[in-house]
Scaffold this motif. Structure first.
Motif, short mmCIF file in Angstrom:
data_model
loop_
_atom_site.label_atom_id
_atom_site.label_comp_id
_atom_site.label_asym_id
_atom_site.label_seq_id
_atom_site.Cartn_x
_atom_site.Cartn_y
_atom_site.Cartn_z
N ALA A 1 0.65 -1.09 0.09
CA ALA A 1 -0.09 0.06 0.01
C ALA A 1 0.92 1.26 -0.03
CB ALA A 1 -0.73 0.01 1.23
N VAL A 2 1.89 1.35 0.84
CA VAL A 2 2.90 2.56 1.00
C VAL A 2 3.49 2.56 -0.54
CG1 VAL A 2 5.02 3.41 1.89
CG2 VAL A 2 3.06 2.34 3.28
N GLN A 3 3.85 1.46 -1.12
CA GLN A 3 4.60 1.70 -2.37
C GLN A 3 3.68 2.23 -3.76
OE1 GLN A 3 6.23 -2.36 -2.97
NE2 GLN A 3 7.96 -1.93 -1.96
N ASN A 4 2.37 1.65 -3.54
CA ASN A 4 1.36 2.02 -4.46
C ASN A 4 0.99 3.67 -4.30
OD1 ASN A 4 1.35 -0.49 -5.80
ND2 ASN A 4 -0.12 -1.13 -4.32
N LYS A 5 1.03 4.22 -2.85
CA LYS A 5 0.68 5.34 -2.66
C LYS A 5 1.69 6.54 -3.12
CE LYS A 5 -0.68 8.36 1.15
NZ LYS A 5 -1.25 8.40 2.55
N TYR A 6 2.97 6.11 -2.86
CA TYR A 6 4.01 7.01 -3.19
C TYR A 6 4.77 6.62 -4.68
CZ TYR A 6 3.60 8.75 1.67
OH TYR A 6 3.08 9.14 2.61
N ARG A 7 3.96 6.03 -5.27
CA ARG A 7 4.65 5.67 -6.64
C ARG A 7 4.40 6.73 -7.51
NH1 ARG A 7 2.25 0.19 -9.05
NH2 ARG A 7 3.57 -0.57 -7.40
N TYR B 1 5.81 14.16 -14.48
CA TYR B 1 5.54 13.50 -13.07
C TYR B 1 4.95 14.16 -12.06
CZ TYR B 1 6.78 9.00 -15.23
OH TYR B 1 6.80 7.99 -16.15
N GLY B 2 4.57 15.83 -12.29
CA GLY B 2 4.28 16.59 -11.34
C GLY B 2 5.24 17.28 -10.45
N HIS B 3 6.43 17.66 -10.89
CA HIS B 3 7.41 18.38 -10.05
C HIS B 3 7.73 19.64 -10.84
CE1 HIS B 3 8.74 15.07 -7.71
NE2 HIS B 3 8.49 14.24 -8.42
N ASP B 4 7.75 20.68 -10.24
CA ASP B 4 8.04 22.13 -11.00
C ASP B 4 9.48 22.09 -11.33
OD1 ASP B 4 5.32 22.70 -10.49
OD2 ASP B 4 5.69 23.57 -8.54
N PRO B 5 9.84 22.82 -12.53
CA PRO B 5 11.38 23.03 -12.83
C PRO B 5 11.75 24.25 -12.22
CG PRO B 5 9.62 23.54 -14.77
CD PRO B 5 8.82 23.02 -13.58
N THR B 6 11.92 24.11 -10.96
CA THR B 6 12.60 25.42 -10.27
C THR B 6 13.80 25.96 -10.71
OG1 THR B 6 13.08 23.80 -8.41
CG2 THR B 6 10.90 24.56 -8.32
N GLN B 7 14.64 24.99 -11.08
CA GLN B 7 16.12 25.21 -11.26
C GLN B 7 15.99 26.20 -12.47
OE1 GLN B 7 18.40 21.72 -11.77
NE2 GLN B 7 18.28 21.07 -9.61
N GLU B 8 15.46 25.76 -13.36
CA GLU B 8 15.36 26.82 -14.70
C GLU B 8 14.60 28.15 -14.29
OE1 GLU B 8 13.99 26.71 -19.28
OE2 GLU B 8 13.56 24.93 -18.06
N CYS B 9 13.72 28.34 -13.41
CA CYS B 9 13.03 29.39 -13.03
C CYS B 9 14.10 30.42 -12.18
CB CYS B 9 11.74 29.27 -12.17
SG CYS B 9 10.49 28.29 -13.22
N ASP B 10 14.55 29.60 -11.28
CA ASP B 10 15.93 30.38 -10.34
C ASP B 10 16.79 31.09 -11.31
OD1 ASP B 10 14.09 29.80 -8.31
OD2 ASP B 10 15.43 28.17 -7.70
#
Length: 541
Positions: A139-145, A171-180
């Motif tokens: 269940a933990v693996q499926n939740k945080y997959r 996959y839902g991560h913001d490209p913060t490095q390019e923005c910075d």
């Protein structure tokens, strides 16, 4: 030593000393996992050339093993045991260490292979706990997959950084490095998101436009300002917590130091109290003495008041004379002690001088006697040394058993070399004879074929010539058959002779082994006889 190393062929009595030594060294080198192209099981009783090749191979491998001792091939071949013994000792020690290491490695490998497939009962895991924990783990693996939210339709970019940023955004991560990095270049936030998400699908553009509007609005600015302040507060809070912990540690160390200081001061206080008691006792004693002295001085003062001036002057003179008398008595005593010490020192010197005179006279007499004895001893020593040199010359003229054995060994080596050379020349002679016979037979065959060819052309002219040609061919065939029978008979005789010589060789080898064993027994018995004779001589003495 070779038996300790595991080379049990050293027990075989039929083997020669050379085979045992070389076999043991090869065995130890093989255990140390060094390559040595030698087959000792089928090369016993080798010739001189084979022995030299074997010893050269062994000597070439020893430096590769970092052997600290050096040895030459002729020393191994000549069985120079004085130089061979330390090398074999080092090889045996090295082979035992390598065998132990290899055994430990095999044991660990076997345990590892066993633990892959099996385990002991006390090492079995708790199956009930595993069964209960498996659903929670899944269940933990499926939740945080990682879950994919977007998908790129356009061509994948060639730049590695842009590919990484786009994959993270999928996959839902913001490209913060390019923005910075672009914020540091003072670019507007709209250009950042427009450049970052231009390659994505038209169906999701509404979401990005909404994000851009939020970024343009004051709400986003206030949000970022609030977020920055909260981060500042959290950072300051962490710093304050760190400082509190540091202060707490310092307080703990200060408390410990105070406790130690209090304990040390208590111990010092106890010591001071004891010294105080001792000082008080001494003070009481000194006070009592002071009271007695005061009483005496008061008594003296009262008496002096009753005396007249003349009596006072006489008293002072008497006191001065008493003081002088006491000082003189002390000086007299010191002078007496000094005189006694000086008297004892002078008496000791007188005794030493008298003894030295006597000793000098005795030493001169003894020196003369010793000089005479030394001269006589030198004469006797010269006579004994002359007789000893004569005896040494006589002894050196007679060869010892070791020298005879060495001479025998060298003669055997010379005989082996001569026999090898003789065998080689004999092989060359036999090769020459066989090639000469082949040449004769081939030449005869060629002449026969030429004569047959010439007679064939002439036999075709008439019938009588043809009959004569056939008769000649039959005679030639009969002669060839007769020669073939002779050659086969000769080959059979040589084969029988070869088998007979092989039997003689095997019997001679057996006799040689028997001779070696008997020689060894004879030498052992001779050594035992010498030991017994030495014991008898010692017993008689």
């Amino acid at each position: 030593m070779l038996l300790d190393a595991g080379y049990f062929r050293a027990k075989i009595k039929g083997l020669s000393e050379f085979d045992k030594v070389v076999g043991g060294m090869t065995w130890c080198i093989d255990i140390c996992r060094m390559d040595l192209d030698v087959d000792l099981l089928f090369q016993e009783n080798s010739t001189i050339g084979q022995k030299i090749a074997l010893t050269e191979k062994i000597v070439a491998v020893l430096p590769k093993m970092n052997c600290p001792l050096m040895i030459e091939p002729h020393q191994i071949q000549g069985l120079d045991f004085v130089h061979i013994h330390p090398v074999i000792e080092w090889l045996v020690k090295k082979s035992i260490e390598n065998r132990e290491e290899h055994g430990d490695y095999l044991l660990r490998y076997a345990v590892h292979q066993f633990s892959k497939e099996y385990c002991f009962p006390h090492e079995k895991p708790n199956e009930n706990f595993i069964l209960r924990a498996l659903p929670n783990i899944s269940a933990v693996q499926n939740k945080y997959r990682p879950q994919r939210k977007f998908r790129r339709i356009e061509v994948e970019p060639k730049d590695t950084f842009s590919r990484v940023q786009s994959t993270l955004f999928e996959y839902g991560h913001d490209p913060t490095q390019e923005c910075d990095s672009q914020l540091h270049q003072n670019l507007p936030l709209t250009n950042i998101f427009e450049n970052s998400f231009r390659r994505y699908t038209n169906s999701k553009k509404a979401n990005f436009i909404f994000i851009l509007k939020l970024c343009k609005s004051e709400i986003a600015v206030k949000f970022f300002a609030f977020w920055y302040k909260t981060l500042q507060l959290l950072f300051q809070l962490n710093i304050s917590i760190f400082k509190l912990k540091k202060l707490e540690k310092q307080l703990i160390t200060i408390q410990l130091g105070e406790k130690i200081e209090i304990r040390r001061l208590k111990e010092k206080e106890g010591v001071l109290l004891k010294t105080k008691e001792i000082v008080e006792l001494k003070l009481k004693e000194s006070r009592e003495q002071l009271i007695e002295l005061k009483a005496k001085t008061n008594f003296r003062k009262t008496n002096e008041l009753n005396l007249s001036d003349k009596e006072k002057s006489k008293v002072k003179q008497l006191e001065i004379r008493l003081l002088i008398n006491n000082s003189l008595i002390e000086q007299e005593n010191q002078f007496k002690e000094h005189c006694k010490l000086e008297k004892a020192r002078l008496q000791a010197l007188i005794k030493e001088i008298g003894e030295n005179k006597k000793d000098d006279l005795e030493a001169e007499d003894a020196l003369k006697a010793l000089n005479e004895q030394v001269s006589e001893a030198r004469i006797n020593l010269a006579k004994v040394s002359r007789a000893e040199t004569v005896l040494y010359r006589l002894i050196d003229e007679v060869p010892t058993r070791a020298e005879l054995a060495q001479y025998q060994r060298r003669f055997l080596e010379l005989y082996n070399q001569v026999s090898a050379k003789h065998r080689e020349t004999k092989q060359f002679y036999t090769l020459y004879n066989t090639l000469n016979d082949q040449h004769q037979y081939l030449s005869k065959e060629l002449s026969l074929l030429n004569s047959i060819y010439d007679g064939y052309n002439s036999s075709l002219k008439s019938i009588n010539a043809k009959d004569e040609f056939i008769c000649q061919l039959e005679n030639i065939i009969d002669g060839i058959k007769h020669n073939k029978l002779k050659v086969e008979q000769r080959r059979n005789e040589e084969r029988d002779l070869k088998e007979k010589l092989k039997g003689q060789l095997s019997s001679l080898i057996d006799q040689q082994r028997q001779y070696a064993s008997l020689l060894k027994q004879f030498t052992d018995e001779c050594q035992l006889n010498q030991n017994l004779l030495a014991q008898v001589k010692n017993a008689t003495v």
